[in-house]
Design an enzyme around this catalytic site. Sequence first.
Site, PDB file in Angstrom:
ATOM      1  N   SER A 231      -0.878  -4.727  -5.248  1.00 40.83           N
ATOM      2  CA  SER A 231       0.061  -5.393  -4.912  1.00 40.83           C
ATOM      3  C   SER A 231      -0.421  -5.970  -3.495  1.00 40.83           C
ATOM      4  O   SER A 231      -0.992  -5.472  -2.911  1.00 40.83           O
ATOM      5  CB  SER A 231       1.293  -4.593  -4.748  1.00 40.83           C
ATOM      6  OG  SER A 231       2.354  -5.504  -3.936  1.00 40.83           O
TER       7      SER A 231
ATOM      8  N   TYR B  97       6.366   3.041  -3.017  1.00 40.52           N
ATOM      9  CA  TYR B  97       5.679   1.884  -3.601  1.00 40.52           C
ATOM     10  C   TYR B  97       4.380   1.368  -2.940  1.00 40.52           C
ATOM     11  O   TYR B  97       3.210   1.350  -3.233  1.00 40.52           O
ATOM     12  CB  TYR B  97       6.540   0.760  -3.692  1.00 40.52           C
ATOM     13  CG  TYR B  97       5.926  -0.370  -4.523  1.00 40.52           C
ATOM     14  CD1 TYR B  97       5.865  -0.389  -5.983  1.00 40.52           C
ATOM     15  CD2 TYR B  97       5.333  -1.493  -3.830  1.00 40.52           C
ATOM     16  CE1 TYR B  97       5.417  -1.477  -6.728  1.00 40.52           C
ATOM     17  CE2 TYR B  97       4.673  -2.564  -4.495  1.00 40.52           C
ATOM     18  CZ  TYR B  97       4.686  -2.512  -5.985  1.00 40.52           C
ATOM     19  OH  TYR B  97       4.093  -3.604  -6.719  1.00 40.52           O
TER      20      TYR B  97
END
EC number: 1.1.1.47
Length: 261
Positions: free
Chosen positions: A145, A158
């Site tokens: 990401s 995350y």
Amino acid sequence: MYPDLKGKVVAITGAASGLGKAMAIRFGKEQAKVVINYYSNKQDPNEVKEEVIKAGGEAVVVQGDVTKEEDVKNIVQTAIKEFGTLDIMINNAGLENPVPSHEMPLKDWDKVIGTNLTGAFLGSREAIKYFVENDIKGNVINMSSVHEVIPWPLFVHYAASKGGIKLMTETLALEYAPKGIRVNNIGPGAINTPINAEKFADPKQKADVESMIPMGYIGEPEEIAAVAAWLASKEASYVTGITLFADGGMTQYPSFQAGRG
């Protein structure tokens, strides 16, 4: 399209929806053989299977929790049993949920780290083990990401998982490059997937996100699938150990776009 992907066997975790679904369908268009992993009985992997077949590929589905060793081993074994081998492993399964860091229960941390980071490790390990034992110059693609480099308040678990994936991928790439095994990351930015549907349905939230993207629009899953197909192909034969950001420029300090700073 990449002719060398025809007939290749690719396993994709978390492939019942979102990016995983788009990648499965893209590899179907490449006439590959796709193992579609899914987690929940609430999902319908057979719909994805039908779309892969309609696109020109072959497909099987296998349920499994990527945080469990035996389930991940079974994903790889399903590829071997059904299609005779494994060429490409895509570790895509992932979770996110917003929680203030000082209030985050350990169970939330463990769940996200377990799925995003440990799951990617287990998938990489099992695929690479098979590649090494069978002298296959295989390919591992991990889904990272932009938040492997961009801090994300309320999502410390995350961001930590994606930062971990970055160094894990680089380490595996260095370790197994002599055997011809390539390991890379894809780093998506803001993508129009089901996990983001509620946010992007709000015009203000959507506009706020778009303001952080120099190209000015939210990406589509198919744009990430195209990156995966390229990385898996011979066109990327000299590429290993990178994160390929597909983010519309989000990682390029968009606040400086107008010459400020």
